[in-house]
Design an enzyme around this catalytic site. Structure first.
Site, PDB file in Angstrom:
ATOM      1  CB  VAL A   1      -1.085  31.124 -14.871  1.00 37.60           C
ATOM      2  CG1 VAL A   1      -1.757  30.374 -13.722  1.00 37.60           C
ATOM      3  CG2 VAL A   1       0.432  31.101 -14.698  1.00 37.60           C
TER       4      VAL A   1
ATOM      5  CB  ALA B   1      -2.060  26.389 -18.351  1.00 42.27           C
ATOM      6  CD  GLU B   2      -4.066  26.047 -12.797  1.00 43.55           C
ATOM      7  OE1 GLU B   2      -4.850  25.093 -12.943  1.00 43.55           O
ATOM      8  OE2 GLU B   2      -3.187  26.050 -11.927  1.00 43.55           O
ATOM      9  CB  SER B   3      -9.759  28.187 -15.940  1.00 42.11           C
ATOM     10  OG  SER B   3      -9.407  29.477 -16.424  1.00 42.11           O
TER      11      SER B   3
END
Length: 196
Positions: A90, A93-95
């Site tokens: 996560v 993918a997010e940052s």
């Protein structure tokens, strides 16, 4: 206008050149955005969501980022009962492991928490890696419970909101959400320890 643009381009090239050549050590990330008049704006403090990373302060490897946050991820994993590989996926993918990341919609930090969600998860500083990872993992754990441990639906809810997932009775037909779910699951598979 052309003279201003030329000067701004020269400044950007100079910053980039110095950081790549090692002639002058860069101690902070450099961010930039181009406004509606085509003027480039630079800063080393990302105070506006329009700014995007232009020159990173260092060329750190993915392994270095994982090492930096490994302990926090492991502790959050134990506390909230979520696999560390899933949390890492996560974050990636997010940052992309940028603890100062800010999205165009205002999501902040490693796990890209929206201000309302950060508040609900008792995160006071979303740019603090430990607070952000704990808050994001706690939120993920609540979504996994809500969607009976279905990772796909929990991820879709993390991106689009749980109400959207319930309304569509599955992953909403939003390209951004579908791509987010696909990317996280791809990273999750990559981070899984390989059987010998």
């Amino acid at each position: 206008m052309k003279v201003l643009f030329y000067r701004i381009c020269r400044l950007g090239c100079l910053i980039l050149g110095l950081s790549l050549s090692g002639a002058a050590p860069v101690q902070a990330d450099i961010y930039r955005y181009v406004d509606k008049n085509g003027v480039w704006h630079f800063t080393n403090v990302k105070t506006d969501s329009r700014y995007r990373l232009f020159v990173p302060s260092s060329r750190r490897s993915l392994k270095k980022y994982l090492d930096d946050y490994q302990g926090i991820i492991q502790q959050a994993s134990v506390q909230f009962g979520i696999e560390p590989h899933f949390i890492r996926a996560v974050i990636k993918a997010e940052s992309g492991f940028d603890h100062q990341a800010v999205s165009s919609k205002g999501a902040q930090g490693l796990m890209q928490l929206m201000p309302g969600t950060a508040g609900d998860m008792e995160v006071t500083d979303p740019f603090d890696p430990e607070e952000n990872i704990y808050g994001g993992t706690r939120y993920l754990s609540l979504l996994l419970k809500r969607f009976k441990n279905n990772k796909i639906l929990a991820l879709a809810a993390y991106n689009a909101g749980p109400e959207a997932v319930e309304s569509y009775k599955g992953v909403p037909p939003f390209a951004e959400t579908q791509e987010f779910v696909r990317r996280v699951m791809q990273y999750y598979e990559t981070y899984q320890p390989k059987a010998r």
